[in-house]
Design a protein around this motif. Structure first.
Motif: not given
Length: 229
Positions: A198-200, A157-163, A213-217, A202-208
């Motif tokens: 930590v949450y940033i 829930a918190l990962e989705y909210r941050l996104l 070398h993130p291109k989204i966040i 996690r999001l990068r691990e799931k989305l990038e």
């Protein structure tokens, strides 16, 4: 609300049980990993929040947190005597939502419990569009789901909210202070900056494609983070 409390110190456990019952919460008390694991296996969906001591006679709160998060998206708070970054980050990496270091003030613990449960029940503002695209990522705001190249990405829930915060501010640089305020909904006194990192991560691990070398966040050095634009 029904809280599972796992604490082997009888004095602390009885104090927590008394306080929670006075606050109108129902409690299930467990003194060790074995007892708690049976409760999680059989009743995880009936429980609303998990308050886990980190150091237990037959194991650790880490394995209980992992068991909870495998079975349900429910809030977990650690009680810990270890106030060092490694233990905090390790717990948050496993999916815990918060931690509090012993000895703690009961009012602070109650505030954190209310904050964490609010995050699970509060819906972020929906976008005017039914979905938002960011490169290979599609966020379906109506469904509350996220897809990468057509494959669903599972999120807490918190990962989705941050996104969602990022997608509602495409092209804007958001400072860490802004993100913490929007995520936690409580006074900054109760927020540890490590959690946002930590949450940033996690999001990068799931989305990038390449989290290093993130291109989204994207990190905007000295300022914060930016998505798109």
């Amino acid at each position: 609300m029904k809280i599972l409390v796992v604490e082997d110190d009888k004095t602390i456990a009885s104090g927590l049980e008394y306080t929670f019952q006075n606050e109108g919460y129902e409690t299930v008390m467990c003194p060790d990993v074995d007892t708690a694991m049976k409760m999680i296996d059989e009743h995880v969906n009936e429980l609303d929040l998990f308050l886990l001591d980190l150091s237990l006679p037959d194991g650790s709160g880490y394995e209980l947190c992992e068991a909870v998060k495998k079975r349900a998206d429910k809030p977990v708070i650690f009680l810990t005597a270890f106030d060092d970054e490694v233990n905090v980050v390790m717990g948050l990496d496993m999916g815990a939502d918060d931690y509090i270091t012993k000895p703690f003030r009961i009012r602070e613990l109650l505030s954190r419990i209310k904050s964490v449960t609010r995050r699970y029940h509060k819906h972020s503002q929906p976008s005017s569009s039914s979905y938002i695209d960011i490169g290979p990522i599609r966020v379906h705001t109506a469904e509350g789901k996220v897809y990468k190249n057509g494959e669903e990405v599972l999120m807490t829930a918190l990962e989705y909210r941050l996104l969602l915060i990022f997608t509602n501010h495409i092209g804007q640089v958001l400072t860490r202070t802004q993100l913490l305020e929007w995520i936690w909904d409580v006074a900054g006194d109760f927020v540890n900056d490590n959690t946002l990192t930590v949450y940033i991560k996690r999001l990068r691990e799931k989305l990038e494609d390449d989290p290093h070398h993130p291109k989204i966040i994207k990190t905007v050095r000295g300022m914060g983070y930016k998505v798109g634009g």
